[in-house]
Design an enzyme around this catalytic site. Structure first.
Site, PDB file in Angstrom:
ATOM      1  N   SER A   1       0.855  -1.200   0.000  1.00 49.00           N
ATOM      2  CA  SER A   1       0.000   0.000   0.000  1.00 49.00           C
ATOM      3  C   SER A   1       0.880   1.236   0.000  1.00 49.00           C
ATOM      4  CB  SER A   1      -0.878   0.019   1.256  1.00 49.00           C
ATOM      5  OG  SER A   1      -1.590   1.241   1.363  1.00 49.00           O
TER       6      SER A   1
ATOM      7  N   TYR B   1      -1.830   0.277  10.999  1.00 48.00           N
ATOM      8  CA  TYR B   1      -2.064  -0.226   9.625  1.00 48.00           C
ATOM      9  C   TYR B   1      -0.857   0.109   8.748  1.00 48.00           C
ATOM     10  CZ  TYR B   1      -3.800  -0.877   4.922  1.00 48.00           C
ATOM     11  OH  TYR B   1      -3.918  -1.280   3.610  1.00 48.00           O
TER      12      TYR B   1
HETATM   13  P1  NDP Z   1     -11.708  -5.846   0.926  1.00 47.05           P
HETATM   14  O1  NDP Z   1     -12.193  -5.641   2.327  1.00 47.05           O
HETATM   15  O2  NDP Z   1     -12.675  -5.632  -0.175  1.00 47.05           O
HETATM   16  O3  NDP Z   1     -11.088  -7.318   0.778  1.00 47.05           O
HETATM   17  C1  NDP Z   1     -10.253  -7.850   1.772  1.00 47.05           C
HETATM   18  C2  NDP Z   1     -10.121  -9.347   1.542  1.00 47.05           C
HETATM   19  O4  NDP Z   1      -9.234  -9.892   2.529  1.00 47.05           O
HETATM   20  C3  NDP Z   1     -11.446 -10.078   1.674  1.00 47.05           C
HETATM   21  O5  NDP Z   1     -11.551 -11.026   0.643  1.00 47.05           O
HETATM   22  C4  NDP Z   1     -11.330 -10.768   3.019  1.00 47.05           C
HETATM   23  O6  NDP Z   1     -12.063 -12.005   2.987  1.00 47.05           O
HETATM   24  C5  NDP Z   1      -9.834 -11.045   3.074  1.00 47.05           C
HETATM   25  N1  NDP Z   1      -9.379 -11.299   4.423  1.00 47.05           N
HETATM   26  C6  NDP Z   1      -9.367 -10.419   5.469  1.00 47.05           C
HETATM   27  N2  NDP Z   1      -8.939 -11.025   6.569  1.00 47.05           N
HETATM   28  C7  NDP Z   1      -8.662 -12.314   6.224  1.00 47.05           C
HETATM   29  C8  NDP Z   1      -8.202 -13.445   6.943  1.00 47.05           C
HETATM   30  N3  NDP Z   1      -7.906 -13.373   8.247  1.00 47.05           N
HETATM   31  N4  NDP Z   1      -8.047 -14.617   6.277  1.00 47.05           N
HETATM   32  C9  NDP Z   1      -8.339 -14.703   4.956  1.00 47.05           C
HETATM   33  N5  NDP Z   1      -8.782 -13.669   4.232  1.00 47.05           N
HETATM   34  C10 NDP Z   1      -8.946 -12.491   4.863  1.00 47.05           C
HETATM   35  O7  NDP Z   1     -10.458  -4.885   0.777  1.00 47.05           O
HETATM   36  P2  NDP Z   1      -9.412  -4.656  -0.433  1.00 47.05           P
HETATM   37  O8  NDP Z   1      -9.749  -5.510  -1.578  1.00 47.05           O
HETATM   38  O9  NDP Z   1      -9.300  -3.205  -0.630  1.00 47.05           O
HETATM   39  O10 NDP Z   1      -8.080  -5.148   0.278  1.00 47.05           O
HETATM   40  C11 NDP Z   1      -7.214  -6.109  -0.282  1.00 47.05           C
HETATM   41  C12 NDP Z   1      -5.783  -5.751   0.070  1.00 47.05           C
HETATM   42  O11 NDP Z   1      -5.456  -4.520  -0.549  1.00 47.05           O
HETATM   43  C13 NDP Z   1      -5.500  -5.564   1.561  1.00 47.05           C
HETATM   44  O12 NDP Z   1      -4.260  -6.169   1.861  1.00 47.05           O
HETATM   45  C14 NDP Z   1      -5.415  -4.055   1.714  1.00 47.05           C
HETATM   46  O13 NDP Z   1      -4.606  -3.702   2.797  1.00 47.05           O
HETATM   47  C15 NDP Z   1      -4.803  -3.686   0.392  1.00 47.05           C
HETATM   48  N6  NDP Z   1      -4.969  -2.299  -0.029  1.00 47.05           N
HETATM   49  C16 NDP Z   1      -6.210  -1.752  -0.157  1.00 47.05           C
HETATM   50  C17 NDP Z   1      -6.347  -0.451  -0.594  1.00 47.05           C
HETATM   51  C18 NDP Z   1      -7.661   0.225  -0.681  1.00 47.05           C
HETATM   52  O14 NDP Z   1      -7.703   1.477  -0.733  1.00 47.05           O
HETATM   53  N7  NDP Z   1      -8.773  -0.476  -0.731  1.00 47.05           N
HETATM   54  C19 NDP Z   1      -5.174   0.339  -0.982  1.00 47.05           C
HETATM   55  C20 NDP Z   1      -3.918  -0.325  -0.795  1.00 47.05           C
HETATM   56  C21 NDP Z   1      -3.846  -1.617  -0.377  1.00 47.05           C
HETATM   57  P3  NDP Z   1     -12.916 -12.620   4.188  1.00 47.05           P
HETATM   58  O15 NDP Z   1     -13.467 -11.477   4.978  1.00 47.05           O
HETATM   59  O16 NDP Z   1     -13.945 -13.438   3.466  1.00 47.05           O
HETATM   60  O17 NDP Z   1     -11.941 -13.457   4.934  1.00 47.05           O
HETATM   61  C1  8X3 Z   2      -5.200   1.353   1.888  1.00 48.50           C
HETATM   62  C2  8X3 Z   2      -5.025   2.728   1.384  1.00 48.50           C
HETATM   63  O1  8X3 Z   2      -4.153   4.985   2.181  1.00 48.50           O
HETATM   64  O2  8X3 Z   2      -6.370   4.291   2.881  1.00 48.50           O
HETATM   65  O3  8X3 Z   2      -3.961   0.739   2.069  1.00 48.50           O
HETATM   66  O4  8X3 Z   2      -4.449   3.304   3.844  1.00 48.50           O
HETATM   67  S1  8X3 Z   2      -4.995   3.864   2.649  1.00 48.50           S
END
Ligand code: NDP
Ligand code: 8X3
Length: 252
Positions: A138, A151
């Protein structure tokens, strides 16, 4: 190159992970889909025109992760591409006021969970002399912002693990990459704010965030380079974002 490749995506039940599953399926890959919500994985598997196995588990549970990977039948055991995407933020506030239980969820998922899956999958890549680990980091791992110290720390750890793993795998034919997005509209903020959809929507108010598909296309591009090309890192920002805390917002 991705046709018939075996791709394991963690966090495939939502957002970026789900979009990665769809994009790799379009590229002809076979998919191992992991997340806790097995019903969502089944629904996604049914919607994909690809060979799929689901791994409904919690990446924090090391024994469950290794049992699931060890239990794969021969045709599925050799993962070509691992997308370490499962992750979350919980809460937003000054560290001194945080609920320590929220730290545990973030650290155990974003760091230990990523390590658990990597440790279960990478040895077979080393034995075969090929494979690719793509971590979803991220912008928060590169720049700290107020109210997000833990985070941001977990994503900084992902950055260091990416670099260290690349060093440890040097000469073994296994590539290691990180794709580090800025703001992406997914369920991320709904999770961070414990289901408060109005507050989550305000994160993206007046700006155009990335979509999960934008990130997935980049992940597939990283995976699809020739085997001698290792994309070390990609920082993918919305045009409306210049830094973790600098976003251009239009008033409506
Ligand atoms: P979502 O909440 O849409 O998806 C998160 C996913 O992670 C879900 O499928 C969830 O599945 C899974 N997950 C969470 N905890 C667990 C666990 N303990 N075991 C297995 N699976 C898990 O968020 P995003 O798609 O945005 O996030 C995906 C990644 O991208 C993360 O690592 C996030 O930090 C990163 N990210 C996101 C950004 C954003 O702005 N959205 C920007 C930069 C990075 P379930 O709950 O079914 O287990
Ligand atoms: C998720 C993006 O900037 O909201 O990693 O933390 S931010």
């Amino acid at each position: 190159m991705l046709v018939d490749a075996t791709v394991l995506v963690t966090g495939a039940s939502s957002g970026i992970g789900r979009a990665c599953a769809e994009a790799f399926a379009r590229a002809g890959a076979r998919l191992l889909l992991c997340a806790r919500r097995g019903d969502r994985l089944t629904e996604l598997a049914d919607s994909l025109d690809a060979e799929v196995r689901t791994l409904p588990l919690d990446v924090r549970d090391r024994a469950a992760v290794s049992a699931a990977v060890d239990g794969l039948d021969d045709g599925w055991r050799n993962v070509d591409v691992l997308v370490n995407n499962a992750g979350l933020a919980v809460g937003f506030g000054p560290l001194q006021d945080n609920d320590p239980a929220d730290w545990d969820r973030m650290i155990d998922t974003n760091i230990t969970g990523l390590l658990n899956v990597t440790h279960a999958v990478v040895p077979a890549m080393v034995r075969r002399g090929r494979g690719h680990v793509i971590n979803i980091g991220s912008i928060a791992g590169r720049q700290t912002y107020p109210n997000g110290a833990v985070y941001c720390a977990t994503k900084a750890a992902v950055d260091r693990i990416t670099t260290g793993l690349r060093m440890d795998l040097l000469g073994k034919g296994v590539r290691v990459s990180t794709v580090d997005p800025g703001a992406v509209e997914t369920e991320f903020s709904v999770v961070r704010f414990s289901g408060d959809h109005d507050r989550a929507e305000r994160v993206y108010e007046g700006m155009r965030p990335l979509t999960a598909d934008d990130v997935a296309e980049t992940v597939v591009w990283v995976a699809d380079r020739p085997a001698h090309v290792q994309v070390a890192e990609v920082v993918l920002l919305p045009t409306d974002q210049a830094a973790a805390t600098q976003i251009a917002r239009r008033r409506s």
